[in-house]
Design an enzyme around this catalytic site. Structure first.
Site, PDB file in Angstrom:
ATOM      1  N   ASP A   1      12.620 -13.111  -3.982  1.00  0.00           N
ATOM      2  CA  ASP A   1      11.946 -13.476  -5.228  1.00  0.00           C
ATOM      3  C   ASP A   1      10.660 -12.679  -5.435  1.00  0.00           C
ATOM      4  O   ASP A   1       9.617 -13.221  -5.781  1.00  0.00           O
ATOM      5  CB  ASP A   1      11.672 -14.986  -5.248  1.00  0.00           C
TER       6      ASP A   1
ATOM      7  N   HIS B   1       0.847  -1.199   0.000  1.00  0.00           N
ATOM      8  CA  HIS B   1       0.000   0.000   0.000  1.00  0.00           C
ATOM      9  C   HIS B   1       0.884   1.251   0.000  1.00  0.00           C
ATOM     10  O   HIS B   1       0.625   2.208  -0.737  1.00  0.00           O
ATOM     11  CB  HIS B   1      -0.919  -0.040   1.216  1.00  0.00           C
TER      12      HIS B   1
ATOM     13  N   CYS C   1      -7.079  -2.349   4.305  1.00  0.00           N
ATOM     14  CA  CYS C   1      -6.142  -1.680   5.208  1.00  0.00           C
ATOM     15  C   CYS C   1      -6.143  -2.356   6.578  1.00  0.00           C
ATOM     16  O   CYS C   1      -7.148  -2.938   6.992  1.00  0.00           O
ATOM     17  CB  CYS C   1      -6.512  -0.205   5.356  1.00  0.00           C
TER      18      CYS C   1
ATOM     19  N   ASP D   1       4.169 -10.375  -5.155  1.00  0.00           N
ATOM     20  CA  ASP D   1       4.781 -11.693  -4.984  1.00  0.00           C
ATOM     21  C   ASP D   1       5.709 -11.707  -3.763  1.00  0.00           C
ATOM     22  O   ASP D   1       6.808 -12.234  -3.805  1.00  0.00           O
ATOM     23  CB  ASP D   1       5.538 -12.091  -6.259  1.00  0.00           C
TER      24      ASP D   1
END
Length: 196
Positions: A110, A86, A141, A100
C-alpha cells in the site's frame, strides 16, 4: 493502486540488486505485488489481491512525508526504507519519491508515489509534490545511505540556501538606492532615461 504499487515494486527490485551485494547491507525491503482481479458475476466486478502479511504492521513513512515514527528511524527496516526513498529520489534526480512505506518487517504494501507536477517519464504519482519537498527537508541519512554512496540532501539544501542568501546580500535594496540617488532621479521617467 496496482499501477502505483507495482511501479514502486520495480524500483525496489533495482534497489535490491544494488544494495544486496554490498558487504554488511543484508536484507532489503520488498514491495509485494498487488493484482487486479475481474469478477464479472460480483456486484463489485473488480478487486485487488495481494499476499497476506502476518505480524506487527508498521508505518515506516506516512503519506505526508514526515519522519515522526521512531520505528522508522531506529529499526533496521525503517532505516532501509529511508535509504530506499533516498535512492529513488537520487536516481530520478528528485523527480519521484516512493512514500507511505508500510508493512511487516521488510515486506511492504500500500505504498504511494509522489512526482513533480509534470510527472516523471510519463508517470504521475498518487501523492502531492509537497511530499518530495518534505522528504528533502526532513530526511536524515543513515549508515545504509552511506553504504550506497548517496549524496547528503543536507549539503544540497545548505548550498542552495547559501547561494540564495549571497544573491540577496549582493543586491541593493530600495532604501539603499533612494539614499544614494539624487532626489530628481527618483522619478520613474528619470530611471528609464538614466544610463545607470
Amino acid at each position: 493502486e496496482c499501477y502505483v504499487q507495482n511501479t514502486a515494486r520495480e524500483y525496489a527490485k533495482i534497489y535490491a540488486a544494488e544494495a544486496e551485494p554490498l558487504e554488511g547491507f543484508g536484507e532489503v525491503p520488498e514491495i509485494i505485488p498487488v493484482f487486479l482481479v475481474h469478477r464479472p458475476a460480483n456486484n463489485i466486478p473488480y478487486a485487488t489481491v495481494e499476499e497476506e502479511l502476518v505480524g506487527e504492521f508498521v508505518k515506516y513513512s506516512v503519506r505526508d512525508g514526515k519522519e515522526v515514527n521512531f520505528l522508522r528511524r531506529d529499526s533496521e527496516a525503517g532505516q532501509k526504507c529511508c535509504t530506499f526513498q533516498h535512492w529513488v529520489y537520487e536516481k530520478t534526480n528528485g523527480s519521484l519519491l516512493v512514500t507511505d512505506l508500510q508493512g511487516v518487517g521488510m515486506k511492504l504494501t500500500d505504498v504511494g508515489i509522489a512526482t513533480l507536477a509534470k510527472g516523471y517519464k510519463g508517470f504521475k504519482g498518487n501523492c502531492s509534490v509537497s511530499f518530495i519537498e518534505q522528504f528533502r527537508a526532513l530526511h536524515q541519512c543513515n549508515k545504509y545511505c552511506e553504504m550506497l554512496g548517496l549524496k547528503s540532501l543536507r549539503s544540497t539544501q545548505q548550498k542552495q540556501r547559501k547561494a540564495t542568501s549571497m544573491k540577496s546580500k549582493n543586491l541593493p535594496n530600495s532604501s539603499t538606492i533612494k539614499k544614494t540617488l539624487p532626489k530628481k532621479a527618483r522619478e520613474p521617467r528619470d530611471f528609464i532615461s538614466s544610463e545607470h
